[in-house]
Design an enzyme around this catalytic site. Sequence first.
Site, PDB file in Angstrom:
ATOM      1  N   CYS A 219       0.844  -1.190   0.000  1.00 14.13           N
ATOM      2  CA  CYS A 219       0.000   0.000   0.000  1.00 14.13           C
ATOM      3  C   CYS A 219       0.877   1.236   0.000  1.00 14.13           C
ATOM      4  O   CYS A 219       2.101   1.160   0.071  1.00 14.13           O
ATOM      5  CB  CYS A 219      -0.928   0.014   1.223  1.00 14.13           C
ATOM      6  SG  CYS A 219      -0.144   0.573   2.750  1.00 14.13           S
TER       7      CYS A 219
ATOM      8  N   LEU B 128      -3.078  -2.003  -2.048  1.00 16.08           N
ATOM      9  CA  LEU B 128      -3.018  -2.897  -3.200  1.00 16.08           C
ATOM     10  C   LEU B 128      -3.122  -4.307  -2.635  1.00 16.08           C
ATOM     11  O   LEU B 128      -2.209  -4.784  -1.962  1.00 16.08           O
ATOM     12  CB  LEU B 128      -1.705  -2.716  -3.959  1.00 16.08           C
ATOM     13  CG  LEU B 128      -1.521  -3.547  -5.235  1.00 16.08           C
ATOM     14  CD1 LEU B 128      -2.495  -3.113  -6.316  1.00 16.08           C
ATOM     15  CD2 LEU B 128      -0.083  -3.436  -5.743  1.00 16.08           C
TER      16      LEU B 128
ATOM     17  N   GLY C  50       4.367  -3.269   1.750  1.00 17.15           N
ATOM     18  CA  GLY C  50       5.332  -4.327   1.477  1.00 17.15           C
ATOM     19  C   GLY C  50       4.717  -5.708   1.602  1.00 17.15           C
ATOM     20  O   GLY C  50       3.494  -5.875   1.584  1.00 17.15           O
ATOM     21  N   GLU C  51       5.578  -6.699   1.728  1.00 21.65           N
ATOM     22  CA  GLU C  51       5.171  -8.091   1.905  1.00 21.65           C
ATOM     23  C   GLU C  51       6.163  -8.789   2.832  1.00 21.65           C
ATOM     24  O   GLU C  51       7.368  -8.530   2.756  1.00 21.65           O
ATOM     25  CB  GLU C  51       5.134  -8.855   0.572  1.00 21.65           C
ATOM     26  CG  GLU C  51       4.223  -8.264  -0.489  1.00 21.65           C
ATOM     27  CD  GLU C  51       2.746  -8.400  -0.197  1.00 21.65           C
ATOM     28  OE1 GLU C  51       2.395  -9.103   0.783  1.00 21.65           O
ATOM     29  OE2 GLU C  51       1.935  -7.807  -0.923  1.00 21.65           O
TER      30      GLU C  51
ATOM     31  N   ASP D 291      -0.274 -11.339   6.161  1.00 21.59           N
ATOM     32  CA  ASP D 291       1.047 -11.137   6.751  1.00 21.59           C
ATOM     33  C   ASP D 291       1.092  -9.958   7.708  1.00 21.59           C
ATOM     34  O   ASP D 291       2.012  -9.847   8.512  1.00 21.59           O
ATOM     35  CB  ASP D 291       2.110 -10.985   5.662  1.00 21.59           C
ATOM     36  CG  ASP D 291       1.786  -9.884   4.655  1.00 21.59           C
ATOM     37  OD1 ASP D 291       0.628  -9.429   4.609  1.00 21.59           O
ATOM     38  OD2 ASP D 291       2.687  -9.502   3.895  1.00 21.59           O
TER      39      ASP D 291
ATOM     40  N   GLY E 280      15.405  -9.248 -10.827  1.00 19.42           N
ATOM     41  CA  GLY E 280      16.729  -9.694 -10.400  1.00 19.42           C
ATOM     42  C   GLY E 280      17.590  -8.654  -9.728  1.00 19.42           C
ATOM     43  O   GLY E 280      18.814  -8.852  -9.599  1.00 19.42           O
TER      44      GLY E 280
END
Length: 645
Positions: free
Chosen positions: A2, A51, A80-81, A104, A371
Amino acid sequence: MCGLLGFLTPGRVDEALVAAVDAALPCLRHRGPDEHGTWHDADLVFGFNRLSIIDIDSSHQPLRWGPADNPERYALTFNGEIYNYLELRAELATLGAEFRTEGDGEAIVAAYHYWGPDAVRRLRGMFGFAIWDTETRELFLARDPFGIKPMFLATGPGGTAFGSEKKSLLTLLHQLQLTDALDPRALEHYTVLQYVPEPETLHRDIRRLESGHYARLRPGEAPRFTRYFDPQFRVRPFARGTEHARYAEIAAALEDSVAKHMRADVTVGSFLSGGIDSTAIAALAIRHNPNLLTFTSAFERPGYSEADVAAETAAAIGSKHYIRMVSPQEFAAAIPEIVWYLDEPVADPALVPLYFVAQEARKHVKVVLSGEGADELFGGYTIYREPLSLRPFERMPAAGRRLAGRLGAAMPDGRRGKSLLQRGSLSLEERYYGNARSFNDAQLRAVLREFRPDWAQADVTAPIYARSVGWDPVARMQHLDLYTWLRGDILVKADKMTMANSLELRVPFLDPEVFRVAEQIPYEQKITSGRGVAKTTKYALRQALDGIVPPHVLHRAKLGFPVPLRHWLAGDELFEWAQAQIAESQTDHLLDKGAIKGMLDEHRAGRSDHSRRLWTLLVFMVWHGIFVEQRIVPDIKEPVYPVHA
């Protein structure tokens, strides 16, 4: 995922302040178009745009959690995650934690309740979050170890504001009783480095919470900062006969990281260039999703496209592949919009094709892997080979090195060996300021109205070098880049260009467990001498990925997102656009526009290649036109996405 925003003030939260925070939220909407709103109590206002990626139907923000005797003690807003949230939830349940969602976010708050600030050391993920403790009246802010997700701060007589983007704080400066004055020192650092180094921003009264830091603050008090992560390269030599076991350890850590980064309740895709880093991530990701979608962008000009290699790689691993071609007209038209999303100027032209490939990816998926971070962790930049070429100078007495420097300075520009002599005469601290250095001191004096030698880039790098004394030179360069180039350029453009399209980008190389194996690699397993494939970077990583990455990519040289900037600034594609920026920009008090116009004319005539220096100044002029002059008004449209995404 978010865009978060908050305002802490001692007992002064009223309807007007809540309305001010609510009015600032639209400029964060691209970070979270699924849900939005505010929450407040007497001391704090939280604003958020969500989000939805994990536990879509629950885990609404601000998320409330607490122990059984006070189940709404804490309020969390989170960008974040956390990829190990399932493991954390299981462990916390044994301590008595009860959960009402499947997401989470609750894992973060419960971890904070049971483990305090040390909880951040247990998180594998990317994050910028705020936890408000309604009992102790303390706010806890934290940012992930590598700086993948941003957090801006401003503290003044009116309180402290914090958020995922600086532009949201600019609208609250009046409530903070602060000004929007620029920081000339930050401008000098930007001009040299092509980005504004943390914790600075171009606005004097707004700063960043640095990567690997948390802050604690109470209403009416200044934040108290703590560094919880300081990456160390604790080299462990490869014992004879253990090489393959060490390579297997690297591969296993990366495979585990990719597996956890694939956790989501939406479709996860992957960016794919022609290089080894994105290819490794995609090749491992497709093991968890056989229907993986991959994406790349390219320019039509020969020599500035990896599209063919990426398509060959996609065919080899079996992904469905999409290519976004970018025209010079699209490139020029998108610059104001891109700079608005950036918040701070970043003079890396590769962010433009990144913006367009993110735009293409968002038509199909909501999350992509990429990456970023492999070069800093495993020794991937060609410049890391420099200590090998300069070894003879290390054996010279100091007087001999000074003589070499004088001889190099006396040689004509362009003469072979000049740069070698000059760089060989300098210590690592004197010659290496990170992956980008646009201007030397003489060039800075020519273009900056205010130039201070004591504000030079060594002002940024000296404290970092002080923490790596005694390490091998490659490890010291990597360490410096983790604190400068990675978090100042690479991760800023990755976050901003993907979130501009409401697309979540995940970077499996930048994982604590991957870093744990990377930090132990000796320099001879990163940088090797010789010719052909024997002369390479990221040697240990390439060995670890043998059998995972297709052979046509495994030993391919790094290219990245090449942009034909040199040609376009000299040609019809961007020359007139550059002329207009110089003429219209109201930056005469900061820049010598006559000198800059002279640089552009020299570049047009082919007498010198000023492309990167010009681009650095032009991006700043656009930024100034948007955020200071308000002369440029980008056309920011509300995003519209497929329902299935």
